[in-house]
Design a protein around this motif. Structure first.
Motif, PDB file in Angstrom:
ATOM      1  N   LEU A  87       0.822  -1.220   0.000  1.00  0.00           N
ATOM      2  CA  LEU A  87       0.000   0.000   0.000  1.00  0.00           C
ATOM      3  C   LEU A  87       0.850   1.262   0.000  1.00  0.00           C
ATOM      4  N   GLY A  88       2.148   1.117  -0.254  1.00  0.00           N
ATOM      5  CA  GLY A  88       3.029   2.281  -0.232  1.00  0.00           C
ATOM      6  C   GLY A  88       3.107   2.869   1.173  1.00  0.00           C
ATOM      7  N   PHE A  89       3.310   4.182   1.250  1.00  0.00           N
ATOM      8  CA  PHE A  89       3.427   4.836   2.562  1.00  0.00           C
ATOM      9  C   PHE A  89       2.113   4.745   3.341  1.00  0.00           C
ATOM     10  N   TYR A  90       1.006   4.577   2.623  1.00  0.00           N
ATOM     11  CA  TYR A  90      -0.291   4.503   3.305  1.00  0.00           C
ATOM     12  C   TYR A  90      -0.335   3.338   4.296  1.00  0.00           C
ATOM     13  N   GLY A  91       0.448   2.299   4.050  1.00  0.00           N
ATOM     14  CA  GLY A  91       0.490   1.154   4.973  1.00  0.00           C
ATOM     15  C   GLY A  91       0.869   1.583   6.388  1.00  0.00           C
ATOM     16  N   TYR A  92       1.780   2.543   6.503  1.00  0.00           N
ATOM     17  CA  TYR A  92       2.200   3.037   7.830  1.00  0.00           C
ATOM     18  C   TYR A  92       1.041   3.780   8.497  1.00  0.00           C
ATOM     19  N   VAL A  93       0.314   4.564   7.689  1.00  0.00           N
ATOM     20  CA  VAL A  93      -0.813   5.343   8.206  1.00  0.00           C
ATOM     21  C   VAL A  93      -1.921   4.390   8.682  1.00  0.00           C
ATOM     22  N   ALA A  94      -2.186   3.359   7.881  1.00  0.00           N
ATOM     23  CA  ALA A  94      -3.223   2.380   8.245  1.00  0.00           C
ATOM     24  C   ALA A  94      -2.832   1.657   9.535  1.00  0.00           C
TER      25      ALA A  94
END
Ligand code: DQA
Length: 143
Positions: free
Chosen positions: A129-136
């Motif tokens: 998920l790209g950087f969004y994985g960290y946010v999730a």
């Protein structure tokens, strides 16, 4: 008191932006940390960041978080995902909530990346998920 969440990045993630941009994108580790920080502000949680290219330093960091009151850890172990019994043992021994994150979809890549030694002892895992994985992962740990 607000919850605190640690964001750990392993080897070569300090070279984000320069390293294989076709796989990992053109944004840097600093950009990633800014995006996580912005989300942390919205969620009302505190974050701390740690990156190391050294397996032992990552083991030491995980041990130092035990009994620190940390609510959870977002961890991208980089290549150590596929090789490190020491990190697996550190996670398993920690009793911490750990969400493993990979920027790329490791399952679409070389076969040696399909196996994670660390995911089975983590709370959950996100890949691709790209950087969004960290946010999730941060959102999950914040609740
Ligand atoms: C990575 C995937 C790993 O296979 C690789 O060694 C990395 C980065 C990712 O974020 O996609 O260093 O963890």
């Amino acid at each position: 008191m607000s919850k605190k969440i640690a964001i750990l990045n392993g080897p070569n993630l300090d070279r984000l932006g320069k390293r294989e941009p076709d796989v990992y994108g053109s944004q840097t580790l600093e950009d990633l940390e800014k995006a996580v920080l912005a989300e942390a502000d919205c969620l009302g949680v505190e974050v701390e960041f740690f990156q190391s290219n050294h397996e032992g330093a990552l083991v030491d960091k995980i041990s130092s978080l035990v009994d620190s009151g940390i609510a959870g850890v977002v961890f991208n172990p980089g290549a150590y995902t596929h090789t490190s019994v020491a990190l697996r043992d550190a996670i398993a021994a920690s009793g911490l909530f750990v969400v493993e994150v990979h920027i790329s979809n490791v399952y679409q890549r070389e076969e040696f990346r399909h196996k994670s030694l660390t995911a089975p002892v983590s709370t959950g895992a996100i890949a691709g998920l790209g950087f969004y994985g960290y946010v999730a992962a941060l959102r999950f740990l914040a609740q």
